[in-house]
Design a protein around this motif. Structure first.
Motif, PDB file in Angstrom:
ATOM      1  N   LEU A  30       0.811  -1.260   0.067  1.00  0.00           N
ATOM      2  CA  LEU A  30      -0.008   0.005   0.101  1.00  0.00           C
ATOM      3  C   LEU A  30       0.846   1.323  -0.040  1.00  0.00           C
ATOM      4  O   LEU A  30       0.670   2.304  -0.552  1.00  0.00           O
ATOM      5  N   LEU A  31       2.123   1.436   0.779  1.00  0.00           N
ATOM      6  CA  LEU A  31       2.888   2.569   0.787  1.00  0.00           C
ATOM      7  C   LEU A  31       3.149   2.868  -0.435  1.00  0.00           C
ATOM      8  O   LEU A  31       3.174   3.951  -1.057  1.00  0.00           O
ATOM      9  N   VAL A  32       3.941   1.690  -1.135  1.00  0.00           N
ATOM     10  CA  VAL A  32       4.602   1.938  -2.422  1.00  0.00           C
ATOM     11  C   VAL A  32       3.629   2.290  -3.403  1.00  0.00           C
ATOM     12  O   VAL A  32       3.990   3.130  -4.122  1.00  0.00           O
ATOM     13  N   THR A  33       2.536   1.531  -3.567  1.00  0.00           N
ATOM     14  CA  THR A  33       1.676   1.503  -4.896  1.00  0.00           C
ATOM     15  C   THR A  33       0.788   2.684  -4.586  1.00  0.00           C
ATOM     16  O   THR A  33       0.387   3.383  -5.700  1.00  0.00           O
ATOM     17  N   CYS A  34       0.431   3.259  -3.443  1.00  0.00           N
ATOM     18  CA  CYS A  34      -0.203   4.582  -3.403  1.00  0.00           C
ATOM     19  C   CYS A  34       0.450   5.819  -3.385  1.00  0.00           C
ATOM     20  O   CYS A  34      -0.334   6.894  -2.994  1.00  0.00           O
ATOM     21  N   SER A  35       1.923   5.735  -3.308  1.00  0.00           N
ATOM     22  CA  SER A  35       2.509   6.855  -2.717  1.00  0.00           C
ATOM     23  C   SER A  35       2.367   8.145  -4.163  1.00  0.00           C
ATOM     24  O   SER A  35       2.235   9.043  -3.506  1.00  0.00           O
ATOM     25  N   ARG A  36       2.354   7.745  -5.318  1.00  0.00           N
ATOM     26  CA  ARG A  36       2.400   8.600  -6.135  1.00  0.00           C
ATOM     27  C   ARG A  36       0.971   9.222  -6.213  1.00  0.00           C
ATOM     28  O   ARG A  36       0.940  10.305  -6.259  1.00  0.00           O
ATOM     29  N   ALA A  37      -0.184   8.357  -6.281  1.00  0.00           N
ATOM     30  CA  ALA A  37      -1.576   8.926  -6.274  1.00  0.00           C
ATOM     31  C   ALA A  37      -1.725   9.730  -5.028  1.00  0.00           C
ATOM     32  O   ALA A  37      -2.457  10.776  -5.056  1.00  0.00           O
ATOM     33  N   THR A  38      -1.105   9.375  -4.076  1.00  0.00           N
ATOM     34  CA  THR A  38      -1.440  10.119  -2.491  1.00  0.00           C
ATOM     35  C   THR A  38      -0.603  11.489  -2.729  1.00  0.00           C
ATOM     36  O   THR A  38      -1.115  12.484  -2.236  1.00  0.00           O
ATOM     37  N   MET A  39       0.511  11.825  -3.205  1.00  0.00           N
ATOM     38  CA  MET A  39       1.121  12.944  -3.604  1.00  0.00           C
ATOM     39  C   MET A  39       0.326  13.482  -4.332  1.00  0.00           C
ATOM     40  O   MET A  39       0.216  14.898  -4.237  1.00  0.00           O
ATOM     41  N   ARG A  40      -0.347  13.193  -5.567  1.00  0.00           N
ATOM     42  CA  ARG A  40      -1.208  13.933  -6.226  1.00  0.00           C
ATOM     43  C   ARG A  40      -2.438  14.279  -5.396  1.00  0.00           C
ATOM     44  O   ARG A  40      -2.915  15.628  -5.992  1.00  0.00           O
ATOM     45  N   TRP A  41      -2.957  13.541  -4.411  1.00  0.00           N
ATOM     46  CA  TRP A  41      -4.018  13.907  -3.576  1.00  0.00           C
ATOM     47  C   TRP A  41      -3.586  15.299  -3.084  1.00  0.00           C
ATOM     48  O   TRP A  41      -4.347  16.005  -2.993  1.00  0.00           O
ATOM     49  N   LEU A  42      -2.479  14.974  -2.266  1.00  0.00           N
ATOM     50  CA  LEU A  42      -2.097  16.290  -1.334  1.00  0.00           C
ATOM     51  C   LEU A  42      -1.985  17.599  -2.253  1.00  0.00           C
ATOM     52  O   LEU A  42      -2.539  18.523  -1.811  1.00  0.00           O
ATOM     53  N   GLN A  43      -1.452  17.095  -3.557  1.00  0.00           N
ATOM     54  CA  GLN A  43      -1.306  18.342  -4.282  1.00  0.00           C
ATOM     55  C   GLN A  43      -2.664  19.042  -4.654  1.00  0.00           C
ATOM     56  O   GLN A  43      -2.894  20.233  -4.529  1.00  0.00           O
ATOM     57  N   ALA A  44      -3.459  18.106  -4.979  1.00  0.00           N
ATOM     58  CA  ALA A  44      -4.941  18.541  -5.341  1.00  0.00           C
ATOM     59  C   ALA A  44      -5.439  19.243  -4.123  1.00  0.00           C
ATOM     60  O   ALA A  44      -6.481  20.183  -4.430  1.00  0.00           O
ATOM     61  N   GLN A  45      -5.185  18.777  -3.017  1.00  0.00           N
ATOM     62  CA  GLN A  45      -5.735  19.392  -1.718  1.00  0.00           C
ATOM     63  C   GLN A  45      -5.404  21.061  -1.594  1.00  0.00           C
ATOM     64  O   GLN A  45      -5.769  21.624  -0.993  1.00  0.00           O
ATOM     65  N   GLY A  46      -3.936  21.114  -2.035  1.00  0.00           N
ATOM     66  CA  GLY A  46      -3.222  22.401  -1.863  1.00  0.00           C
ATOM     67  C   GLY A  46      -1.871  22.359  -1.250  1.00  0.00           C
ATOM     68  O   GLY A  46      -1.701  23.519  -1.139  1.00  0.00           O
ATOM     69  N   VAL A  47      -1.153  21.272  -1.286  1.00  0.00           N
ATOM     70  CA  VAL A  47      -0.118  21.282  -0.717  1.00  0.00           C
ATOM     71  C   VAL A  47       0.883  21.508  -1.877  1.00  0.00           C
ATOM     72  O   VAL A  47       0.845  20.950  -3.118  1.00  0.00           O
ATOM     73  N   ARG A  48       1.981  22.173  -1.513  1.00  0.00           N
ATOM     74  CA  ARG A  48       3.053  22.511  -2.689  1.00  0.00           C
ATOM     75  C   ARG A  48       4.232  21.849  -2.531  1.00  0.00           C
ATOM     76  O   ARG A  48       4.718  21.761  -1.326  1.00  0.00           O
ATOM     77  N   PHE A  49       4.949  21.410  -3.522  1.00  0.00           N
ATOM     78  CA  PHE A  49       6.020  20.582  -3.369  1.00  0.00           C
ATOM     79  C   PHE A  49       7.101  21.117  -4.227  1.00  0.00           C
ATOM     80  O   PHE A  49       6.748  21.926  -5.277  1.00  0.00           O
ATOM     81  N   MET A  50       8.520  20.953  -4.044  1.00  0.00           N
ATOM     82  CA  MET A  50       9.467  21.249  -4.637  1.00  0.00           C
ATOM     83  C   MET A  50      10.562  20.514  -4.590  1.00  0.00           C
ATOM     84  O   MET A  50      10.703  19.433  -3.455  1.00  0.00           O
ATOM     85  N   PRO A  51      11.591  20.211  -5.464  1.00  0.00           N
ATOM     86  CA  PRO A  51      12.818  19.308  -5.490  1.00  0.00           C
ATOM     87  C   PRO A  51      13.726  19.579  -4.175  1.00  0.00           C
ATOM     88  O   PRO A  51      14.002  20.865  -3.697  1.00  0.00           O
ATOM     89  N   ILE A  52      14.283  18.378  -3.635  1.00  0.00           N
ATOM     90  CA  ILE A  52      15.169  18.881  -2.531  1.00  0.00           C
ATOM     91  C   ILE A  52      16.488  19.017  -3.052  1.00  0.00           C
ATOM     92  O   ILE A  52      17.649  18.238  -2.933  1.00  0.00           O
ATOM     93  N   TRP A  53      16.533  20.278  -3.565  1.00  0.00           N
ATOM     94  CA  TRP A  53      17.994  20.660  -4.260  1.00  0.00           C
ATOM     95  C   TRP A  53      19.049  20.396  -3.116  1.00  0.00           C
ATOM     96  O   TRP A  53      20.260  19.987  -3.875  1.00  0.00           O
ATOM     97  N   GLY A  54      19.242  21.053  -2.151  1.00  0.00           N
ATOM     98  CA  GLY A  54      20.221  21.311  -1.194  1.00  0.00           C
ATOM     99  C   GLY A  54      20.799  20.041  -0.620  1.00  0.00           C
ATOM    100  O   GLY A  54      21.898  19.598  -0.813  1.00  0.00           O
ATOM    101  N   ARG A  55      19.732  19.023  -0.263  1.00  0.00           N
ATOM    102  CA  ARG A  55      20.196  18.038   0.484  1.00  0.00           C
ATOM    103  C   ARG A  55      20.328  16.563  -0.043  1.00  0.00           C
ATOM    104  O   ARG A  55      20.986  15.638   0.369  1.00  0.00           O
ATOM    105  N   GLN A  56      19.668  16.476  -1.278  1.00  0.00           N
ATOM    106  CA  GLN A  56      19.440  15.075  -2.003  1.00  0.00           C
ATOM    107  C   GLN A  56      20.310  15.023  -3.372  1.00  0.00           C
ATOM    108  O   GLN A  56      20.072  14.407  -4.173  1.00  0.00           O
ATOM    109  N   ALA A  57      21.013  16.148  -3.555  1.00  0.00           N
ATOM    110  CA  ALA A  57      21.443  16.151  -4.912  1.00  0.00           C
ATOM    111  C   ALA A  57      22.779  17.328  -4.600  1.00  0.00           C
ATOM    112  O   ALA A  57      22.818  18.191  -4.405  1.00  0.00           O
ATOM    113  N   TYR A  58      24.013  16.729  -5.273  1.00  0.00           N
ATOM    114  CA  TYR A  58      25.032  17.541  -5.329  1.00  0.00           C
ATOM    115  C   TYR A  58      25.296  18.077  -6.793  1.00  0.00           C
ATOM    116  O   TYR A  58      24.920  17.373  -7.744  1.00  0.00           O
TER     117      TYR A  58
END
Ligand code: FAD
Length: 493
Positions: free
Chosen positions: A105-133
């Motif tokens: 459930l965690l894995v297969t619902c993760s993408r749809a749940t992020m889209r649901w959060l976004q549709a609710q009004g949560v904004r996301f961005m890439p983790i430039w500083g911490r997860q990418a050199y």
């Protein structure tokens, strides 16, 4: 609120996702939060807001983050994080103990749940500083963790609170749930204490999303073992296992890794509980770029065994097991520009010196002669023939030592040298309640308890021994949403 349909206990990420979903299902929702408003938001507020979610490439990320510009896309190598990669990480990191149904459930619902959060009004961005050199002018993301909420944990919680209120959800602060009101027909409501008064509130369904027991020193000792009472708590002081106690008292089934927890290297002089003004700044997660020494002046873990996302959550336990429950992380000037932001906060326990001898003499409570010998032996063992690359597991190892370093080994040879003192900071506990696919709490005989749902940290069975970074918020959102939908549907039936 009079006569709510659904009561949600807690006002962290899992709870507010449940509240949003229940409200969308048409339920009148009351949230009971133990903390005063100024300290609300649970551990979720302390986070950086990083979510581990499936994406098959740029198109998924563009859909989730429509603010991304073409220039940003062109300047980054996001790679992919497929369902297969997420499953592999959950299996490997939990030593194949993760419950297959919950993990699926965690894995297969993760993408749809992020889209649901976004549709609710949560904004996301890439983790430039911490997860990418940045290498060769492009950010390269690694470790399967690419997306964070705008404004980190505080931004996420402010947004979720605002969205919940806009849907008519009532949030009572300083309202500590004490007991579940239950009979043979199931759960009928919650007894809670607010402003010195004990009151009952009845509802058709209750969602428990009030965290684990990491902030309860007595339970930590009882379940995690001796010494854990002395660990520092990274987040909220309010997660003392009350939700678990209430549910177990009416026959809920305990499940998962009750002797396990997420625990990291955390500033040795940090306060006993998290400080919202500092957030996660007391963590010290750049150890893969250096070495860690204990009081005997010895190394005790492979600092470069894997990307930090896959080792940090278990190395707190390793630090707790050292004499005096502390360690020093040592770096030289070559890697200083790569250290994470948390190394630059004022309240860091830091020493600096121009020579390794000088540095070792400053490492409080450490056998400095042995520390110097350990660093000399480490320097001599580095495979200088393999190039250093922080974006991949580079295989640049230190070989022939009692404790190897498998990747990112660099000789400590460039002054000034720096060291940071860390102890064990407990994040959250892994043991919890057993739930089914609808997030219904299951009793000791395996039957769903009518009217009782659970989500977030107090659900057991997902994480064992270790944890892939960013899964806590994702699990809270996935199971919070399911719990809210299920509770809303149950209340409407
Ligand atoms: C410093 C730090 C950084 C982290 N960074 C990340 C990250 O970047 N990404 C990630 O995925 N995870 C991260 N985590 C882990 C993450 O915080 C948790 O996995 C997640 O937030 C848990 O959400 P939750 O809703 O279950 O619990 P919480 O957010 O802790 O919410 C539980 C709520 O229940 C309330 N409560 C407790 N008892 C009662 C009671 N009796 N009655 C009423 N209310 C009660 C508490 O006050 C609290 O508000 C981090 C944790 C910490 C501490």
């Amino acid at each position: 609120m009079d006569n709510p349909d659904v009561i949600v206990v807690g006002a962290g990420n899992a709870a507010l996702c449940a509240a949003l979903a229940a409200a969308d299902a048409g339920a009148k929702v009351l949230v009971l939060e133990r903390a005063p408003e100024t300290e609300s938001g649970g551990n979720s507020r302390f986070t950086a807001g990083a979510f581990r979610c499936v994406y098959d490439g740029e198109d998924d990320l563009r859909a989730l983050m429509p603010d991304l510009t073409d220039a940003e896309i062109a300047g980054a190598d996001f790679g992919t994080y497929t369902e297969g990669q997420f499953f592999d990480d959950m299996g490997r990191i939990t030593e194949y103990r993760t419950d297959p149904e919950l993990c699926e459930l965690l894995v297969t619902c993760s993408r749809a749940t992020m889209r649901w959060l976004q549709a609710q009004g949560v904004r996301f961005m890439p983790i430039w500083g911490r997860q990418a050199y940045r290498v060769g002018g492009r950010f390269k993301f690694w470790g399967g963790l690419t997306v964070e909420a705008w404004g980190g944990g505080p931004g996420l919680m402010d947004t979720l609170c605002r969205l919940a209120r806009a849907k008519g959800v009532a949030i009572e602060f300083g309202a500590a749930a004490r007991e579940l009101i239950a009979d043979d027909a199931g759960v009928q409501g919650v007894r809670f204490r607010q402003g010195g008064l004990t009151r009952d509130v009845r509802a058709k369904a209750v969602v428990l999303a009030c965290g684990g027991f990491e902030s309860n020193a007595e339970w930590r000792t009882r379940y995690l073992g001796p010494g854990w009472d002395l660990a520092k708590v990274r987040g909220t002081r309010f997660n003392t296992g009350e939700g678990l106690r209430m549910a177990l008292a009416i026959g809920a089934q305990p499940f998962g890794n009750w002797s396990g927890c997420h625990a990291v290297g955390w500033d040795r002089n940090a306060p006993d509980f998290g400080d919202l003004a500092v957030g996660d700044g007391f963590q010290k997660h750049s150890y893969p770029l250096g070495v860690m020494l204990n009081a005997r002046g010895e190394r005790f873990v492979d600092e470069g065994a894997d990307f930090r996302n896959y080792t940090y959550a278990k190395y707190g336990r390793a630090i707790l097991a050292q004499p005096g429950q502390f360690a020093w992380q040592v770096f030289d000037a070559k890697v200083a520009p790569l250290l994470r932001d948390e190394y630059r906060i004022k309240r860091a326990t830091r020493v600096r010196a121009d020579t390794l001898e000088g540095l070792c003499a400053k490492l409080e409570d450490v056998d400095s002669a042995q520390a110097l010998a350990t660093l000399a032996a480490f320097n001599a063992a580095v495979r200088a023939d393999v190039p250093f690359d922080p974006n991949v597991k580079d295989g640049r190892s230190a070989v022939g030592l009692a404790v190897p370093k498998s990747n990112w080994a660099n000789p400590l040879d460039t002054p000034p040298f720096e060291a940071y003192a860390v102890t064990c900071g407990v994040t959250f506990t892994f043991g919890g309640l057993r739930i089914d696919r609808q997030a219904r709490v299951v009793d000791v005989d395996g039957a769903a308890i009518p009217g009782l749902y659970a989500a977030g940290e107090l659900v057991g069975g997902l994480f064992y021994n270790n944890y892939p970074g960013g899964s806590g918020l994702m699990a809270g959102a996935v199971f919070g949403r399911i719990a809210g939908e299920s509770a809303g549907a149950f209340a409407a039936a």
